[in-house]
Structure formats: structure tokens, C-alpha cells
Design a protein around this motif. Structure first.
Motif, PDB file in Angstrom:
ATOM      1  N   ASN A  71       0.794  -1.246   0.000  1.00 36.08           N
ATOM      2  CA  ASN A  71       0.000   0.000   0.000  1.00 36.08           C
ATOM      3  C   ASN A  71       0.820   1.287   0.000  1.00 36.08           C
ATOM      4  O   ASN A  71       0.266   2.368   0.194  1.00 36.08           O
ATOM      5  CB  ASN A  71      -1.003   0.021   1.163  1.00 36.08           C
ATOM      6  CG  ASN A  71      -2.148  -0.920   0.887  1.00 36.08           C
ATOM      7  OD1 ASN A  71      -2.600  -1.053  -0.253  1.00 36.08           O
ATOM      8  ND2 ASN A  71      -2.612  -1.596   1.912  1.00 36.08           N
ATOM      9  N   LEU A  72       2.124   1.200  -0.223  1.00 37.77           N
ATOM     10  CA  LEU A  72       2.949   2.404  -0.324  1.00 37.77           C
ATOM     11  C   LEU A  72       2.602   3.127  -1.632  1.00 37.77           C
ATOM     12  O   LEU A  72       2.582   2.508  -2.686  1.00 37.77           O
ATOM     13  CB  LEU A  72       4.422   1.990  -0.337  1.00 37.77           C
ATOM     14  CG  LEU A  72       5.435   3.009   0.127  1.00 37.77           C
ATOM     15  CD1 LEU A  72       5.300   3.214   1.631  1.00 37.77           C
ATOM     16  CD2 LEU A  72       6.824   2.510  -0.196  1.00 37.77           C
ATOM     17  N   PRO A  73       2.290   4.416  -1.585  1.00 40.15           N
ATOM     18  CA  PRO A  73       1.961   5.131  -2.818  1.00 40.15           C
ATOM     19  C   PRO A  73       3.144   5.180  -3.784  1.00 40.15           C
ATOM     20  O   PRO A  73       4.265   5.485  -3.378  1.00 40.15           O
ATOM     21  CB  PRO A  73       1.609   6.549  -2.347  1.00 40.15           C
ATOM     22  CG  PRO A  73       1.354   6.438  -0.886  1.00 40.15           C
ATOM     23  CD  PRO A  73       2.176   5.285  -0.403  1.00 40.15           C
ATOM     24  N   PHE A  74       2.882   4.843  -5.048  1.00 39.92           N
ATOM     25  CA  PHE A  74       3.889   4.936  -6.107  1.00 39.92           C
ATOM     26  C   PHE A  74       3.250   5.712  -7.254  1.00 39.92           C
ATOM     27  O   PHE A  74       2.345   5.222  -7.917  1.00 39.92           O
ATOM     28  CB  PHE A  74       4.329   3.548  -6.554  1.00 39.92           C
ATOM     29  CG  PHE A  74       5.432   3.556  -7.602  1.00 39.92           C
ATOM     30  CD1 PHE A  74       6.016   4.725  -8.062  1.00 39.92           C
ATOM     31  CD2 PHE A  74       5.884   2.363  -8.123  1.00 39.92           C
ATOM     32  CE1 PHE A  74       7.020   4.718  -9.018  1.00 39.92           C
ATOM     33  CE2 PHE A  74       6.893   2.340  -9.090  1.00 39.92           C
ATOM     34  CZ  PHE A  74       7.457   3.517  -9.532  1.00 39.92           C
TER      35      PHE A  74
ATOM     36  N   TRP B 187       2.556   2.718 -17.867  1.00 40.43           N
ATOM     37  CA  TRP B 187       2.015   1.413 -17.492  1.00 40.43           C
ATOM     38  C   TRP B 187       3.062   0.607 -16.735  1.00 40.43           C
ATOM     39  O   TRP B 187       2.738  -0.119 -15.807  1.00 40.43           O
ATOM     40  CB  TRP B 187       1.533   0.672 -18.742  1.00 40.43           C
ATOM     41  CG  TRP B 187       0.817  -0.593 -18.407  1.00 40.43           C
ATOM     42  CD1 TRP B 187       1.231  -1.864 -18.653  1.00 40.43           C
ATOM     43  CD2 TRP B 187      -0.455  -0.710 -17.744  1.00 40.43           C
ATOM     44  NE1 TRP B 187       0.316  -2.766 -18.188  1.00 40.43           N
ATOM     45  CE2 TRP B 187      -0.737  -2.088 -17.630  1.00 40.43           C
ATOM     46  CE3 TRP B 187      -1.368   0.209 -17.246  1.00 40.43           C
ATOM     47  CZ2 TRP B 187      -1.899  -2.568 -17.038  1.00 40.43           C
ATOM     48  CZ3 TRP B 187      -2.528  -0.276 -16.654  1.00 40.43           C
ATOM     49  CH2 TRP B 187      -2.785  -1.641 -16.549  1.00 40.43           C
ATOM     50  N   ARG B 188       4.352   0.744 -17.085  1.00 43.21           N
ATOM     51  CA  ARG B 188       5.391  -0.032 -16.392  1.00 43.21           C
ATOM     52  C   ARG B 188       5.511   0.401 -14.934  1.00 43.21           C
ATOM     53  O   ARG B 188       5.830  -0.405 -14.068  1.00 43.21           O
ATOM     54  CB  ARG B 188       6.725   0.011 -17.124  1.00 43.21           C
ATOM     55  CG  ARG B 188       7.426   1.337 -17.110  1.00 43.21           C
ATOM     56  CD  ARG B 188       8.813   1.261 -17.735  1.00 43.21           C
ATOM     57  NE  ARG B 188       8.778   0.804 -19.089  1.00 43.21           N
ATOM     58  CZ  ARG B 188       9.101   1.541 -20.148  1.00 43.21           C
ATOM     59  NH1 ARG B 188       9.515   2.767 -19.982  1.00 43.21           N
ATOM     60  NH2 ARG B 188       9.029   1.049 -21.353  1.00 43.21           N
ATOM     61  N   ASP B 189       5.229   1.676 -14.622  1.00 43.76           N
ATOM     62  CA  ASP B 189       5.222   2.121 -13.227  1.00 43.76           C
ATOM     63  C   ASP B 189       4.101   1.423 -12.458  1.00 43.76           C
ATOM     64  O   ASP B 189       4.283   0.955 -11.331  1.00 43.76           O
ATOM     65  CB  ASP B 189       5.017   3.640 -13.128  1.00 43.76           C
ATOM     66  CG  ASP B 189       6.156   4.438 -13.757  1.00 43.76           C
ATOM     67  OD1 ASP B 189       7.314   4.008 -13.665  1.00 43.76           O
ATOM     68  OD2 ASP B 189       5.860   5.491 -14.343  1.00 43.76           O
ATOM     69  N   ILE B 190       2.929   1.381 -13.089  1.00 44.59           N
ATOM     70  CA  ILE B 190       1.766   0.752 -12.460  1.00 44.59           C
ATOM     71  C   ILE B 190       2.030  -0.733 -12.225  1.00 44.59           C
ATOM     72  O   ILE B 190       1.776  -1.263 -11.137  1.00 44.59           O
ATOM     73  CB  ILE B 190       0.518   0.963 -13.342  1.00 44.59           C
ATOM     74  CG1 ILE B 190       0.161   2.448 -13.386  1.00 44.59           C
ATOM     75  CG2 ILE B 190      -0.659   0.118 -12.849  1.00 44.59           C
ATOM     76  CD1 ILE B 190      -0.805   2.821 -14.492  1.00 44.59           C
TER      77      ILE B 190
ATOM     78  N   PRO C 101      -0.413   1.888  -6.837  1.00 39.82           N
ATOM     79  CA  PRO C 101      -0.101   2.736  -7.986  1.00 39.82           C
ATOM     80  C   PRO C 101      -1.053   3.915  -8.111  1.00 39.82           C
ATOM     81  O   PRO C 101      -2.249   3.805  -7.822  1.00 39.82           O
ATOM     82  CB  PRO C 101      -0.246   1.795  -9.181  1.00 39.82           C
ATOM     83  CG  PRO C 101      -1.171   0.725  -8.723  1.00 39.82           C
ATOM     84  CD  PRO C 101      -0.969   0.603  -7.234  1.00 39.82           C
ATOM     85  N   MET C 102      -0.488   5.043  -8.531  1.00 40.10           N
ATOM     86  CA  MET C 102      -1.259   6.242  -8.851  1.00 40.10           C
ATOM     87  C   MET C 102      -0.694   6.785 -10.150  1.00 40.10           C
ATOM     88  O   MET C 102       0.519   6.759 -10.355  1.00 40.10           O
ATOM     89  CB  MET C 102      -1.126   7.287  -7.744  1.00 40.10           C
ATOM     90  CG  MET C 102      -1.661   6.837  -6.413  1.00 40.10           C
ATOM     91  SD  MET C 102      -1.449   8.120  -5.152  1.00 40.10           S
ATOM     92  CE  MET C 102      -2.162   7.267  -3.751  1.00 40.10           C
ATOM     93  N   LEU C 103      -1.558   7.285 -11.007  1.00 39.87           N
ATOM     94  CA  LEU C 103      -1.135   7.770 -12.312  1.00 39.87           C
ATOM     95  C   LEU C 103      -1.323   9.273 -12.408  1.00 39.87           C
ATOM     96  O   LEU C 103      -2.342   9.806 -11.956  1.00 39.87           O
ATOM     97  CB  LEU C 103      -1.959   7.085 -13.414  1.00 39.87           C
ATOM     98  CG  LEU C 103      -1.564   7.412 -14.855  1.00 39.87           C
ATOM     99  CD1 LEU C 103      -0.246   6.739 -15.217  1.00 39.87           C
ATOM    100  CD2 LEU C 103      -2.663   6.967 -15.823  1.00 39.87           C
ATOM    101  N   VAL C 104      -0.332   9.948 -12.979  1.00 42.88           N
ATOM    102  CA  VAL C 104      -0.478  11.368 -13.299  1.00 42.88           C
ATOM    103  C   VAL C 104      -0.623  11.503 -14.812  1.00 42.88           C
ATOM    104  O   VAL C 104      -0.096  10.691 -15.569  1.00 42.88           O
ATOM    105  CB  VAL C 104       0.713  12.217 -12.793  1.00 42.88           C
ATOM    106  CG1 VAL C 104       0.693  12.299 -11.270  1.00 42.88           C
ATOM    107  CG2 VAL C 104       2.040  11.686 -13.297  1.00 42.88           C
ATOM    108  N   LYS C 105      -1.357  12.540 -15.240  1.00 37.47           N
ATOM    109  CA  LYS C 105      -1.605  12.754 -16.659  1.00 37.47           C
ATOM    110  C   LYS C 105      -0.447  13.449 -17.364  1.00 37.47           C
ATOM    111  O   LYS C 105      -0.454  13.585 -18.583  1.00 37.47           O
ATOM    112  CB  LYS C 105      -2.889  13.563 -16.853  1.00 37.47           C
ATOM    113  CG  LYS C 105      -4.137  12.805 -16.449  1.00 37.47           C
ATOM    114  CD  LYS C 105      -5.374  13.655 -16.700  1.00 37.47           C
ATOM    115  CE  LYS C 105      -6.643  12.958 -16.278  1.00 37.47           C
ATOM    116  NZ  LYS C 105      -7.822  13.829 -16.491  1.00 37.47           N
ATOM    117  N   THR C 106       0.560  13.894 -16.601  1.00 36.81           N
ATOM    118  CA  THR C 106       1.738  14.517 -17.202  1.00 36.81           C
ATOM    119  C   THR C 106       2.602  13.426 -17.836  1.00 36.81           C
ATOM    120  O   THR C 106       2.348  12.232 -17.663  1.00 36.81           O
ATOM    121  CB  THR C 106       2.532  15.292 -16.136  1.00 36.81           C
ATOM    122  OG1 THR C 106       2.801  14.419 -15.030  1.00 36.81           O
ATOM    123  CG2 THR C 106       1.748  16.504 -15.650  1.00 36.81           C
ATOM    124  N   GLY C 107       3.627  13.833 -18.564  1.00 33.17           N
ATOM    125  CA  GLY C 107       4.521  12.852 -19.192  1.00 33.17           C
ATOM    126  C   GLY C 107       3.762  11.938 -20.132  1.00 33.17           C
ATOM    127  O   GLY C 107       3.032  12.390 -21.003  1.00 33.17           O
TER     128      GLY C 107
END
Length: 180
Positions: A122-125, A130-133, A143-149
Motif C-alpha cells: 500500500n505504499l503510494p507509487f 504502465w510499467r510504473d503501475i 499505484p497512482m497515475l499522473v496525466k503529465t509525461g
């Protein structure tokens, strides 16, 4: 009190990404609000750790000394906003090197967890790809996704993604610090 951590991808989350790679300190440009986001996390008791693929090293686009200069600039810019990056973990290998550390594999996250004696569950990443997720999911991180990059591309390719999605790292940081 035990330390709490937030893991961040670098390119596309903290700084602007480039399909030609970030090859020098001059090319490392922070995304608006990202430095303040790290300071906000710090102010609320979170230590920030960067987890980043840097295949430009294997591709011969820059060397480890240059990569360290880029990371030093990043740390300096964060410090100017009263923030701090606890550690930077990076994979210098290329996509075909079959290493254990290149995301979506979990090697970098496992190395961090072992060195800091941290449970990844449960550590926020926060990432933009998609590879980060996938890397976060492999170790039970959140996993959390940002719309940047590459975030918009990731959303387009995975429209049914079922994780928190934010406009930017600053929005993700605001969410993380309010969910205590």
C-alpha cells in the motif's frame, strides 16, 4: 514514529519527459508544481524516493557521472522549495538487458525496501506509465497515475484503469496528504 514513504517515477512525473531522453542537467526541467508537491509531502511527514528507468546510460546517450549531475540538479531544485528527496534508485540498463531492476520488474522497489527496511504494501507509487503501475502492483504498492509525461498515452491505452488518476504530481500529493 516510523517513516512514511512515497515513491515517484522521475521523467514525466517530476520533470518534463522527452522521447529523446533527458541527457543533461540543462534538459532536466521540472513540471510546474512538482517541486512544491515534494515539499508538501515532506511537510506532512513523508519521505520521497525516486524510482526511475534510465536506459539512456545503456544506450550511450549519457554516462553515470552526467546522470548524477542531473539528479544533483533535481535535488537542488527541490531543496530551493524546502523539499528533500531521500534517495534515487535507477536502472541504467536497456530494454533487452534482461536485468531485474528495469520497471515493470520489481528490482528497484525491492532494493529500496531492503535498504530502508520498508514494507511496500500500500505504499503510494506515483508514475506516468504502465510499467510504473505494473511495478507497483508486483510488490503490492499502491499505484497512482499522473496525466503529465506519458500519463495521457497510458490512459488512452488502458481506459479501464482502476487506480487513482491525477492531473499532476501536485494533485496526487494533495490527495496523499489528506488521506491519512
Amino acid at each position: 514514529m516510523t517513516s512514511r514513504y512515497v515513491l515517484l517515477d522521475r521523467d514525466g512525473v517530476i520533470n518534463y519527459d522527452s522521447d529523446e531522453f533527458i541527457k543533461s542537467p540543462e534538459e532536466w526541467i521540472p513540471i510546474s508544481g512538482s517541486l512544491e508537491a515534494i515539499a508538501l509531502l515532506n511537510d506532512n511527514g513523508y519521505k520521497v524516493v525516486v524510482i526511475s528507468n534510465q536506459s539512456g546510460v545503456a544506450r550511450g546517450l549519457f554516462d553515470l557521472a552526467t546522470l548524477e549531475q542531473i539528479h544533483e540538479k533535481m535535488r537542488q531544485k527541490v531543496a530551493e522549495r524546502q523539499g528533500e528527496i531521500e534517495a534515487v534508485y535507477f536502472c541504467p540498463h536497456g530494454p533487452d538487458d534482461n536485468c531485474r531492476c528495469r520497471k515493470p520488474k520489481a528490482g528497484l522497489l525491492e532494493q529500496f525496501a531492503a535498504e530502508y527496511r520498508v514494507d511496500l504494501i500500500n505504499l503510494p507509487f506515483v508514475g506516468d506509465s504502465w510499467r510504473d503501475i505494473e511495478a507497483a502492483r508486483v510488490v503490492g504498492a499502491r499505484p497512482m497515475l499522473v496525466k503529465t509525461g506519458k500519463g495521457q498515452r497510458t490512459l488512452a491505452a488502458h481506459p479501464d484503469i482502476n487506480i487513482p488518476v491525477f492531473e499532476s504530481l501536485y494533485d496526487a500529493a494533495k490527495f496523499i496528504v489528506t488521506e491519512k
